[in-house]
Write a protein that holds these residues in place. Structure first.
Motif, short mmCIF file in Angstrom:
data_model
loop_
_atom_site.label_atom_id
_atom_site.label_comp_id
_atom_site.label_asym_id
_atom_site.label_seq_id
_atom_site.Cartn_x
_atom_site.Cartn_y
_atom_site.Cartn_z
N ALA A 64 -75.10 -50.30 34.67
CA ALA A 64 -75.10 -51.70 35.12
C ALA A 64 -76.30 -51.95 36.03
N GLY A 65 -77.11 -52.95 35.67
CA GLY A 65 -78.37 -53.16 36.39
C GLY A 65 -79.31 -52.02 36.03
N GLY A 66 -79.41 -51.77 34.73
CA GLY A 66 -80.11 -50.58 34.24
C GLY A 66 -81.63 -50.66 34.34
N TRP A 90 -76.60 -50.22 28.14
CA TRP A 90 -77.51 -50.73 29.18
C TRP A 90 -77.14 -52.18 29.42
N LEU A 91 -77.04 -52.57 30.69
CA LEU A 91 -76.74 -53.97 31.02
C LEU A 91 -77.66 -54.40 32.15
N ASP A 92 -78.28 -55.54 31.99
CA ASP A 92 -79.14 -56.09 33.04
C ASP A 92 -79.38 -57.55 32.66
N LEU A 117 -77.69 -58.20 27.66
CA LEU A 117 -78.52 -58.97 28.58
C LEU A 117 -77.63 -60.01 29.28
N VAL A 118 -76.89 -59.55 30.26
CA VAL A 118 -75.96 -60.43 30.99
C VAL A 118 -75.92 -60.00 32.46
N SER A 119 -75.28 -60.83 33.29
CA SER A 119 -75.08 -60.44 34.69
C SER A 119 -73.85 -59.54 34.79
N LEU A 120 -73.94 -58.55 35.64
CA LEU A 120 -72.78 -57.67 35.82
C LEU A 120 -71.62 -58.44 36.45
N LEU A 121 -71.93 -59.55 37.09
CA LEU A 121 -70.86 -60.35 37.70
C LEU A 121 -70.00 -61.04 36.64
N ASP A 122 -70.52 -61.08 35.41
CA ASP A 122 -69.77 -61.69 34.32
C ASP A 122 -68.93 -60.68 33.54
N CYS A 137 -77.19 -48.03 39.97
CA CYS A 137 -78.17 -47.37 40.84
C CYS A 137 -79.13 -48.41 41.41
N GLY A 138 -79.07 -48.59 42.70
CA GLY A 138 -80.03 -49.48 43.35
C GLY A 138 -79.83 -50.94 43.01
N VAL A 139 -78.59 -51.36 42.84
CA VAL A 139 -78.32 -52.74 42.42
C VAL A 139 -77.38 -53.46 43.41
N HIS A 141 -76.84 -53.36 46.47
CA HIS A 141 -77.36 -53.83 47.76
C HIS A 141 -78.26 -55.07 47.62
N HIS A 142 -78.55 -55.48 46.38
CA HIS A 142 -79.33 -56.71 46.18
C HIS A 142 -78.43 -57.92 45.88
N LEU A 143 -77.15 -57.68 45.64
CA LEU A 143 -76.27 -58.77 45.19
C LEU A 143 -75.85 -59.65 46.35
N PRO A 144 -75.55 -60.93 46.07
CA PRO A 144 -75.06 -61.81 47.14
C PRO A 144 -73.84 -61.21 47.83
C1 LIG Z 1 -84.05 -51.97 41.75
S1 LIG Z 1 -83.68 -52.30 40.08
C2 LIG Z 1 -82.83 -50.81 39.62
C3 LIG Z 1 -83.03 -50.45 38.18
C4 LIG Z 1 -82.38 -49.13 37.77
N1 LIG Z 1 -80.96 -49.10 38.00
C5 LIG Z 1 -83.05 -47.97 38.48
O1 LIG Z 1 -82.47 -47.45 39.43
O2 LIG Z 1 -84.13 -47.57 38.07
C6 LIG Z 1 -82.37 -53.48 40.18
C7 LIG Z 1 -81.95 -54.03 38.81
O3 LIG Z 1 -80.73 -54.75 38.97
C8 LIG Z 1 -80.77 -55.87 38.13
N2 LIG Z 1 -79.79 -56.84 38.62
C9 LIG Z 1 -79.78 -57.50 39.80
N3 LIG Z 1 -78.74 -58.32 39.85
C10 LIG Z 1 -78.06 -58.17 38.68
C11 LIG Z 1 -76.88 -58.76 38.13
N4 LIG Z 1 -76.16 -59.64 38.81
N5 LIG Z 1 -76.49 -58.36 36.91
C12 LIG Z 1 -77.19 -57.45 36.21
N6 LIG Z 1 -78.32 -56.88 36.67
C13 LIG Z 1 -78.73 -57.24 37.90
C14 LIG Z 1 -82.20 -56.33 38.20
O4 LIG Z 1 -82.55 -57.17 37.12
C15 LIG Z 1 -82.96 -55.01 38.22
O5 LIG Z 1 -83.32 -54.59 36.92
#
Ligand SMILES: C[S@@+](CC[C@H](N)C(=O)[O-])C[C@H]1O[C@@H](n2cnc3c(N)ncnc32)[C@H](O)[C@@H]1O
Length: 417
Positions: A64-66, A90-92, A117-122, A137-139, A141-144
């Protein structure tokens, strides 16, 4: 479709279209396979499923957020190379990243990857899943709202499944947030990504000597990651770091319990406290506080990688002392590891600049030389018995070797066929 909840999230979408992360070129797939954590098949087998889940059972994995596909390609390739059943989804929501990960999968002729190709929130109610393993991985902490994101993932987790998560950790990122503050002023988030990146490059050229990022010697993301890396580090519209108490609270809010923090020995304060009185005090603390102590004491963790399962479904830990257990090396062959053992029987280990000489028992080297991912513990013992080593000494030294080398994620167990 999930509503974009705020402006920062809209800017985040724009960032990953302009700079899909991390920067990858499908043509490089012929040269190397990028390995990492979480999402490594041997780690999933061991740390998520306790090496109990048969390899013949298909693994349904969601990444998720691949992004541009590091974990997706690694896991799909590892399944394919081991001739194991399963599919990796893969989802992103980044179209740019989608193009790249598809190119990478095609370059490797992988037929076990799906793309969403969708949001993980969906995910809740989407009809996708269930998944036995979910990687994020690494996703989060960017979410609202990271807790909402994690709950969305858990909504598609199969019974008995588990997750591998990476979030940023604060202390090792010392200096990052100060520069993010500076760049918010110099390169407002409303500006186009290339213009903001240009400002960040100029700032980095003349970074004042006292800027903490300059003093942070063991953190190199801003040097190694190219445009996508620099943007992600210093210009990301939102990132927050989780210390151990916050990470555990996040997991708990989704009904999850850690099965492993990588590497376990790094999170054990005893590794960093030679003083016996301090060790005794640390040992009396509950597990979460022990990990929090190690984090606060070492000060160099920039991420946390955690495997977890539903709290009610934590599997029994891997049993390396069982005679039929089959140990195997994660990547570096065990015989190769043995070559690094020093004359004082320590194995030098480095955690982001922090040295830890791991004390090993006398028989560690001969045991490691027999670990090949096929021999069982009983067979290794029998082989050593032929060389005159008694079984009691073997059992004692295997335990000591295992505790150290599983503690640094180097020797794991192979699940049953
Ligand atoms: C820092 S990158 C990490 C990519 C990968 N997981 C890695 O560690 O190499 C963050 C990814 O999260 C995705 N992302 C952010 N919000 C998302 C959401 N709501 N649903 C799906 N993907 C999301 C972004 O598009 C981006 O590709």
């Amino acid at each position: 479709m999930h509503e974009l909840p705020d402006q920062a999230d809209a800017h985040l979408v724009a960032q990953y279209e302009a700079y899909p992360y991390p920067k990858r070129d499908p043509r490089d797939e012929g040269k190397r396979l990028i390995l990492g954590s979480p999402g490594h098949l041997r780690e999933i087998d061991h740390w998520v499923f306790g090496a109990h889940r048969p390899r013949s059972q298909p693994l349904r994995a969601l990444i998720a957020g691949g992004g541009t596909g590091d974990a997706t390609i690694m896991l799909a390739q590892q399944l394919a190379s081991a001739n194991r059943p399963g599919r990796v989804t893969w989802l992103d929501r980044s179209e740019a990243a989608h193009g790249i990960v598809r190119g990478r999968a095609a370059a490797r002729r992988l037929t076990n990857v799906d793309f969403q190709l969708v949001s993980l929130l969906d995910l809740p109610g989407s009809g996708l899943g269930p998944f036995d393993y979910i990687d994020c991985c690494g996703v989060l902490h960017h979410l609202p709202d990271p807790a909402e994101g994690l709950r969305a993932l858990v909504s598609v987790l199969a019974p008995g499944g588990g997750l591998g998560i990476m979030v940023y950790a604060p202390h090792g990122r010392t200096g990052v947030y100060m520069l993010q503050d500076a760049l918010r002023l110099l390169a407002p988030v409303e500006e186009a990504p290339p213009a903001r990146l240009d400002v960040a490059r100029r700032v980095m050229r003349h970074l004042p000597e006292t800027a903490w990022l300059r003093a942070n010697r063991y953190f190199s993301d801003h040097i190694d990651g190219g445009d996508a890396g620099l943007y992600d580090l210093l210009l990301n519209p939102r990132d927050r770091a989780f210390d151990i108490p916050r990470l555990f609270a996040l997991l708990d809010s989704a009904g999850l319990t850690p099965t492993c923090l990588l590497e376990p020995l790094r999170y054990d304060p005893a590794t960093w406290l030679p003083d016996p009185r301090l060790r005794a005090r640390a040992a009396a603390l509950p597990p979460m506080q022990r990990a929090a102590l190690a984090e606060a004491l070492t000060g160099n963790m920039s991420v946390h990688v955690v495997y977890c399962t539903r709290t009610a479904e934590v599997p029994p830990p891997p049993d390396a002392l069982a005679p039929d257990a089959v140990p195997l090396a994660r990547e570096m062959p065990a015989a190769e590891l043995a070559k690094h053992i020093q004359p004082d029987l320590t194995l030098p280990f480095l955690f982001d600049g922090l040295r830890a000489p791991l004390p090993l028992p006398r028989l560690a080297a001969p045991i490691l030389r027999l670990i090949d991912g096929a021999r069982s513990v009983a067979e290794i013992g029998a082989e050593l018995a032929k060389r005159g080593i008694d079984q009691e000494a073997f059992a004692r030294d295997w335990r000591g070797t295992w505790e150290m080398l599983s503690g640094v994620n180097r020797i794991l167990l192979l699940p049953p066929a």
